[in-house]
Each structure stands twice: as C-alpha cells, then as structure tokens.
Scaffold this active site. Structure first.
Site: not given
Ligand code: MN
Length: 427
Positions: A131, A138, A147, A203, A205, A237, A241, A244, A257, A261, A359, A373
């Site tokens: 992936d 994204h 950040r 996600e 993709e 995907d 969260r 993760q 993840k 899928t 993504t 997002e």
């Molecule tokens: Mn992904």
C-alpha cells in the site's frame, strides 16, 4: 488508440450500449461463478459476463492460448503474458462482441451470463500486497492532525512511501467487513484496553494489478514500468484509526490495516484507459524533481489518469449519500513510479501482486478520501442529508466507491462498485 476505442462502436449485447461502466470500449477482465457453476474468467459487457471458456471456439486460433489463460479461475497466468497478448485478446473480443457480429444461435448457449446472478471473486491469487501513500493531500491532511506546522515529512517528495500490506485479507467487493478488536489507547487513558475498534474508517484508493514481474536483483527501469501493469481496480484500505495511532510507532501500520482490504472485482486494462491518460500534474514551485530512476519524460507526459472517484455512504437509516468526489490526477506519484521504486532495490514483483495507490484526496474538502480528513480526526462530525452524523463508521454502514472515466469525444467507462458493509466486532 485503435478501433476498440472508436466511440461509434456498439455491441450486439444491447445492455452494453450506453452502459455507464461496461460498454464495448471497456472489456474488463474478472473471475466469476455462474449460478451452480465453478470459478472461471470472464469479461464484463453491459449487464452480462462473457464466459471466456465458452467463447474459445468463436475466437481466431491464434488468440486461443491467451483467452484460455484469461478463462482460468485466477488471472495470474493471463497477467504474466503482458501487454501485447492482452491487446490482441482485446481486439478479438471487441470484434466478437461488435454489433453485426452476433454469434450464431448454436454458439450462444453458455456464452453470456447475467452479471447480477453471478458471484464475483478476487481475480488473482495475490502473492503480495503493498500500500502506497501517493495521495499528497491525504498525506498532508493526516500529517496536519499530528504536526500542524510540518505536516509532510521531508522524505515525502523524494520517496514514493509505502508499507507492505497483507494479501490474505484482500477480499472482493460485497464481502462484509467485520469490525476488528484491538488495542486502543486514546490520549485521555493511561493504559491501553483491548476491544472493538472505535474509530473505523475507509480509504478511497486505486488498486494496481501487476502483470509481468522481474527477476530478483533486476530492477524495472522507469521507462518500462508501465508495461508491468496489467490493470486497475478500486481498493478500500479499511483502517482502524485508534488501533493505528497506538501501534504504528515506530514501524507503521500492522493490525490497524490487515483485517480487511476490499477490491472491486473487474480489472480495467491500461488499454481501456488509454484515452484517459494525462500528464502528471506539474509539481509546485520549489518541490524537488524526482530522482533520475523515477523520472521518465513519457511517464511525466502521459503517466497519470483522469478518473473521477466517488465515495458514498449508505446507513441503516438512508442513503447512499455522497461523501466525496476526487480524481486520480491528484496523486503525487504515477503508477509507473510506484512500480519502478518498488523494484529499485532488487525486490521481485510477481504477476497478480497488488498495489494500493494511497488515499486519493483532492485539494478541497469535497474530495477528501477518508473520514479522518472529512471530520478532522473525528473533531467535526459530518452531517448527512438525512440529519444523521458521523465521525467514523458505525455497524451497519455501507461504504461504496465508484470511478468513471469521462472525456468529450470518448465513450465513458467505469469500474463497477467496490462496497463493504460494517458488521459488529466478534464479542
Ligand atoms: Mn492506505
């Protein structure tokens, strides 16, 4: 471009003419089971599936070995044959299905199956799944949550960043998605607990199916990388969260993840997408040029795709409602750059390997490709047209992806759906 792209071309399979996804200009490959029958390779045409095994006697003798490979219960051998064989078969199938060439009645038995009555399968025995993270919007949106001052890490514009995913849990569209259990540790708790994922996300993709591979230690030059791609699909995907966030430091995603899928079942070939190739978007002023092993003039000139990608959400209360509309042109790296980079250190790719693009978010809010997002990490819920709110996915929610290539002068083609419904975590 050739006769198979001719916008005037129609099919004797009436449902193909004007079909939003599968007109005769598309001819995607897949693996299906007709009612009561075994797995086999076929080609989508309108609301039907052409059974390639049954079509063999109707094809020119020279095409039969290729068609036989594409008629198997997995498409790995077909993908291994490469672009020339695939193009020849496409030309033969286009002629077979073209209006005016209706097969003789005796040959029609078993040739076409009603798609809605068939079961679709993952089209390959997937050896490896990787992936990527090529959606820069994204990457930036996700990075901002952690950040705000420096959302993109310094490697992003040099390295097509990726992680090795899990092939065993790649499942075909329509397979229910079981909410994973796992370790969660929100910031306001001091120790982790084990239980159902609370922040389940999708996600949006693109999937890339690898065709001919490379020998170990023999990298794929960027100029040849596109010829190693057998086709494309939609890929979800699914991402936990909370799991993760806790597990990913410092080695990246693992259980967050690898539980599921989703891929759409139809493999849309590079040939079908030829009219929709565009130049890779120019990098913003100040961005570094790709290093030489990732830079090819032809790839930069026509290595990107112009495809609209849509995400819809259906809840147990209503929908489907559109959550986003983006376009594959927003990827920062081309698919050929992903292939060349993956093999650049000597890693061997194999026919039927699968890549995720990362993504595909657009620069604007209406095209964000994940709930992470859209809801700013869950801080701002999204309100659906029926008044329901979502921060992340709830049990019973169905996520539906579509993609369409549309350009004046050409017949538009689509990918079919990639969908999955969330089921409760095992108790
Ligand atoms: Mn992904």
């Amino acid at each position: 471009m050739d006769a198979t792209h001719d916008p005037k071309l129609t099919s004797w399979v009436a449902s193909a003419n004007g079909h939003p996804d599968f007109p005769i200009q598309n001819l995607p490959h897949g693996v299906f089971s007709p009612p009561g029958g075994g797995k086999r390779g076929g080609v989508a045409i309108g609301n039907s599936i052409l059974d390639l095994g049954a079509a063999l006697p109707l094809l020119p003798a020279a095409l039969r070995p290729v068609a036989e490979a594409a008629a198997q219960p997995t498409l790995n051998d077909f993908f291994a044959l490469g672009a020339e064989a695939r193009q020849a078969l496409r030309a033969g199938l286009s002629a077979l299905l073209a209006a005016g060439n209706r097969a003789p009645p005796a040959a029609l038995a078993g040739l076409l199956h009603e798609a809605a009555a068939c079961t679709m399968h993952v089209p390959c025995a997937i050896g490896d799944y990787t992936d990527f993270f090529a959606g820069i919007h994204h990457a930036r949106n996700g990075g901002k949550l952690f950040r705000p001052e420096n959302p993109l890490l310094p490697n992003y514009k040099y390295v097509p960043v990726a992680y090795h995913g899990r092939a065993s849990s790649v499942r075909v569209s329509g397979t229910p998605v079981i909410r994973p259990n796992g370790q969660r540790k929100p910031g306001n708790e001091t120790v982790p607990s084990f239980g159902p994922c609370r922040l389940l996300d999708y996600e949006m993709e693109f999937g890339v199916w690898i065709g001919p591979g490379n020998a170990p230690g023999a990298p794929i030059p960027i100029g040849q990388a596109a010829s190693h791609i057998a086709g494309y699909c939609l890929l979800n995907d699914w991402s936990a969260r909370d799991i993760q966030g806790w597990e990913s430091q410092p080695l990246g995603p693992f259980l967050a993840k690898n539980f599921h899928t989703s891929v759409s079942p139809w493999v849309v070939t590079p040939e079908a997408l030829e009219p929709f190739r565009i130049a890779q978007e120019a990098r913003p002023e100040g961005d570094p040029a790709p290093l030489d092993y990732l830079l090819d003039a032809r790839d930069q000139a026509q290595g990107a795709l112009n495809l609209d990608v849509e995400v819809q959400l259906q809840t147990s209360q209503g929908g489907p409602f559109r959550l986003s509309l983006s376009n594959t042109r927003h990827l920062y790296w081309t698919f050929a750059q992903m292939v060349a980079h993956h093999a650049s250190g000597g890693c061997n790719l194999n026919p039927g390997d699968l890549f995720g693009s990362g993504t595909i978010s657009s620069p604007t809010e209406d095209g964000f490709g994940a709930l992470l997002e859209i809801t700013y990490g869950g801080r701002q819920p999204v309100t659906l047209p029926n008044g329901e709110e979502r921060r992340f996915l709830e049990d019973g929610d169905t996520v539906i992806f579509n993609a369409r290539a549309a350009l004046p002068g050409w017949v538009s083609i689509g990918f079919g759906e990639c969908r999955g419904t969330v089921r409760p975590a095992p108790g």
